[in-house]
Design a protein around this motif. Structure first.
Motif, PDB file in Angstrom:
ATOM      1  N   GLY A  98      51.522   4.904  40.991  1.00 17.30           N
ATOM      2  CA  GLY A  98      52.291   4.810  40.508  1.00 17.30           C
ATOM      3  C   GLY A  98      53.803   4.580  40.343  1.00 17.30           C
ATOM      4  N   THR A  99      54.088   5.473  39.278  1.00 12.65           N
ATOM      5  CA  THR A  99      56.203   5.141  39.375  1.00 12.65           C
ATOM      6  C   THR A  99      56.322   6.066  40.778  1.00 12.65           C
ATOM      7  OG1 THR A  99      54.813   5.497  37.267  1.00 12.65           O
ATOM      8  CG2 THR A  99      57.502   5.572  37.721  1.00 12.65           C
ATOM      9  N   VAL A 100      56.844   4.781  40.773  1.00 16.05           N
ATOM     10  CA  VAL A 100      58.070   5.493  42.482  1.00 16.05           C
ATOM     11  C   VAL A 100      59.613   5.798  41.394  1.00 16.05           C
ATOM     12  CG1 VAL A 100      59.414   4.004  44.361  1.00 16.05           C
ATOM     13  CG2 VAL A 100      57.293   3.466  43.410  1.00 16.05           C
ATOM     14  N   VAL A 101      60.153   6.577  41.967  1.00 18.86           N
ATOM     15  CA  VAL A 101      61.306   7.406  41.525  1.00 18.86           C
ATOM     16  C   VAL A 101      62.031   7.236  43.203  1.00 18.86           C
ATOM     17  CG1 VAL A 101      62.375   9.957  41.106  1.00 18.86           C
ATOM     18  CG2 VAL A 101      60.021   9.137  40.615  1.00 18.86           C
ATOM     19  N   GLU A 102      63.092   6.451  43.021  1.00 23.58           N
ATOM     20  CA  GLU A 102      63.140   6.023  44.464  1.00 23.58           C
ATOM     21  C   GLU A 102      64.160   6.392  45.066  1.00 23.58           C
ATOM     22  OE1 GLU A 102      62.919   3.981  46.761  1.00 23.58           O
ATOM     23  OE2 GLU A 102      60.919   2.586  45.692  1.00 23.58           O
ATOM     24  N   PRO A 103      65.153   7.298  44.390  1.00 22.30           N
ATOM     25  CA  PRO A 103      66.675   7.946  44.859  1.00 22.30           C
ATOM     26  C   PRO A 103      65.610   9.376  45.723  1.00 22.30           C
ATOM     27  CG  PRO A 103      67.268   7.629  43.111  1.00 22.30           C
ATOM     28  CD  PRO A 103      65.670   7.025  42.745  1.00 22.30           C
ATOM     29  N   TYR A 104      64.321  10.135  45.306  1.00 22.51           N
ATOM     30  CA  TYR A 104      63.724  10.981  45.879  1.00 22.51           C
ATOM     31  C   TYR A 104      62.791  10.713  46.755  1.00 22.51           C
ATOM     32  CZ  TYR A 104      66.632  12.640  41.738  1.00 22.51           C
ATOM     33  OH  TYR A 104      67.320  13.384  41.335  1.00 22.51           O
ATOM     34  N   ARG A 105      62.809   9.154  47.352  1.00 17.67           N
ATOM     35  CA  ARG A 105      61.397   9.147  47.835  1.00 17.67           C
ATOM     36  C   ARG A 105      60.377   9.436  47.570  1.00 17.67           C
ATOM     37  NH1 ARG A 105      63.907   8.894  53.089  1.00 17.67           N
ATOM     38  NH2 ARG A 105      61.471   9.298  54.067  1.00 17.67           N
ATOM     39  N   SER A 106      59.879   9.510  46.298  1.00 19.55           N
ATOM     40  CA  SER A 106      58.703   9.985  45.438  1.00 19.55           C
ATOM     41  C   SER A 106      58.003   9.052  44.494  1.00 19.55           C
ATOM     42  CB  SER A 106      59.472  11.294  44.463  1.00 19.55           C
ATOM     43  OG  SER A 106      57.875  11.928  43.764  1.00 19.55           O
ATOM     44  N   ILE A 107      56.492  10.073  43.892  1.00 14.93           N
ATOM     45  CA  ILE A 107      55.823   8.829  43.516  1.00 14.93           C
ATOM     46  C   ILE A 107      54.738  10.003  42.466  1.00 14.93           C
ATOM     47  CG2 ILE A 107      54.275   7.609  43.732  1.00 14.93           C
ATOM     48  CD1 ILE A 107      54.509   6.459  46.093  1.00 14.93           C
ATOM     49  N   SER A 108      54.764   9.875  41.384  1.00 19.17           N
ATOM     50  CA  SER A 108      54.205  10.055  40.553  1.00 19.17           C
ATOM     51  C   SER A 108      53.242   9.060  40.452  1.00 19.17           C
ATOM     52  CB  SER A 108      54.684  10.222  38.707  1.00 19.17           C
ATOM     53  OG  SER A 108      54.098  10.961  37.882  1.00 19.17           O
ATOM     54  N   VAL A 109      51.489  10.207  40.780  1.00 19.05           N
ATOM     55  CA  VAL A 109      50.299   9.568  41.060  1.00 19.05           C
ATOM     56  C   VAL A 109      49.902   9.263  39.765  1.00 19.05           C
ATOM     57  CG1 VAL A 109      48.795   9.005  42.623  1.00 19.05           C
ATOM     58  CG2 VAL A 109      51.069   9.879  43.590  1.00 19.05           C
ATOM     59  N   GLU A 110      49.203   7.966  38.956  1.00 21.32           N
ATOM     60  CA  GLU A 110      48.369   7.660  38.622  1.00 21.32           C
ATOM     61  C   GLU A 110      46.809   7.733  39.686  1.00 21.32           C
ATOM     62  OE1 GLU A 110      48.225   8.197  35.515  1.00 21.32           O
ATOM     63  OE2 GLU A 110      51.014   8.852  35.327  1.00 21.32           O
ATOM     64  N   SER A 111      47.074   7.049  40.174  1.00 18.82           N
ATOM     65  CA  SER A 111      45.390   6.981  41.053  1.00 18.82           C
ATOM     66  C   SER A 111      45.905   7.357  42.824  1.00 18.82           C
ATOM     67  CB  SER A 111      44.334   5.635  40.048  1.00 18.82           C
ATOM     68  OG  SER A 111      43.516   5.263  41.242  1.00 18.82           O
ATOM     69  N   LEU A 112      44.956   8.057  43.178  1.00 21.81           N
ATOM     70  CA  LEU A 112      44.704   7.882  44.247  1.00 21.81           C
ATOM     71  C   LEU A 112      43.723   7.260  44.785  1.00 21.81           C
ATOM     72  CD1 LEU A 112      46.068   8.424  47.336  1.00 21.81           C
ATOM     73  CD2 LEU A 112      44.975  11.466  47.064  1.00 21.81           C
ATOM     74  N   GLN A 113      43.555   6.517  45.742  1.00 21.00           N
ATOM     75  CA  GLN A 113      42.127   5.826  45.904  1.00 21.00           C
ATOM     76  C   GLN A 113      42.058   5.714  47.373  1.00 21.00           C
ATOM     77  OE1 GLN A 113      42.654   1.664  44.535  1.00 21.00           O
ATOM     78  NE2 GLN A 113      43.396   2.852  42.070  1.00 21.00           N
ATOM     79  N   VAL A 114      41.569   5.980  48.319  1.00 19.41           N
ATOM     80  CA  VAL A 114      40.531   5.532  49.702  1.00 19.41           C
ATOM     81  C   VAL A 114      40.196   4.747  49.749  1.00 19.41           C
ATOM     82  CG1 VAL A 114      39.728   6.908  51.652  1.00 19.41           C
ATOM     83  CG2 VAL A 114      40.494   8.051  49.467  1.00 19.41           C
ATOM     84  N   GLU A 115      40.472   4.347  50.744  1.00 20.18           N
ATOM     85  CA  GLU A 115      39.288   2.658  51.251  1.00 20.18           C
ATOM     86  C   GLU A 115      38.337   3.476  52.200  1.00 20.18           C
ATOM     87  OE1 GLU A 115      39.913  -1.138  54.256  1.00 20.18           O
ATOM     88  OE2 GLU A 115      40.930   0.817  54.970  1.00 20.18           O
ATOM     89  N   ASP A 116      36.817   2.932  51.073  1.00 24.16           N
ATOM     90  CA  ASP A 116      36.139   3.434  52.279  1.00 24.16           C
ATOM     91  C   ASP A 116      34.582   2.519  52.510  1.00 24.16           C
ATOM     92  OD1 ASP A 116      34.810   2.259  49.804  1.00 24.16           O
ATOM     93  OD2 ASP A 116      33.907   4.187  49.351  1.00 24.16           O
TER      94      ASP A 116
END
Length: 155
Positions: A98-116
């Protein structure tokens, strides 16, 4: 002695002004990236430890927010991921694109993936969420309807 001003490039001052305005406007620094870590409670991440002990721990109800915590202790808010998705995958090793917004320590997520075990599998994306909403809207809650692509997550 001459009182003539030296010739200036006409756009040099304008470019400087635009740069200064952008710098002072507080525009967040954005960068598309891939980050791996674990979903953790915010208060636990601030304290430097991983909790809750398990997915059904009552402690989860007291966490105001769940974050992506990196191995070095840093953490990022997952701004657009629903809480129930984060709760399902708390403490799990995840990959976030995703896109990191550094000053806010935030990520606008495009994909959340889990290790399986066989690598990572996608469990959430804005497109999958939108597709699920559309499927529910068009077919209702009818369990017999066919969905083009199943939107389910292992617990």
């Amino acid at each position: 002695m001459s009182t003539q001003r030296p010739l200036q490039r006409p756009l040099a001052g304008l470019t400087s002004c635009i740069g200064l305005v952008a710098l002072l406007s507080g525009t967040p620094v954005l960068a598309e990236t891939t980050i791996e870590g674990r979903i953790n409670g915010l208060r636990c991440a601030e304290g430097g430890h991983v909790c809750p002990l398990e997915n059904l721990d009552a402690h989860l109800s007291f966490e105001l927010e769940l974050v992506l915590q990196l191995p070095d202790g840093q953490y990022y808010f997952l701004s657009n991921v629903p809480r129930d998705t984060k709760v399902r995958h708390v403490r799990k090793q995840v990959r976030v694109i995703g896109t990191v917004v550094e000053p806010y320590r935030s990520i606008s997520v495009e994909s959340l993936q889990v290790e399986d075990g066989d690598g990572y599998r996608e469990v959430w994306s804005p497109q999958a969420q939108q597709q699920a909403f559309e499927d529910i809207y068009h077919s209702g809650w009818d369990a017999t309807s066919t969905v083009s692509e199943p939107v389910s997550e292992r617990r």
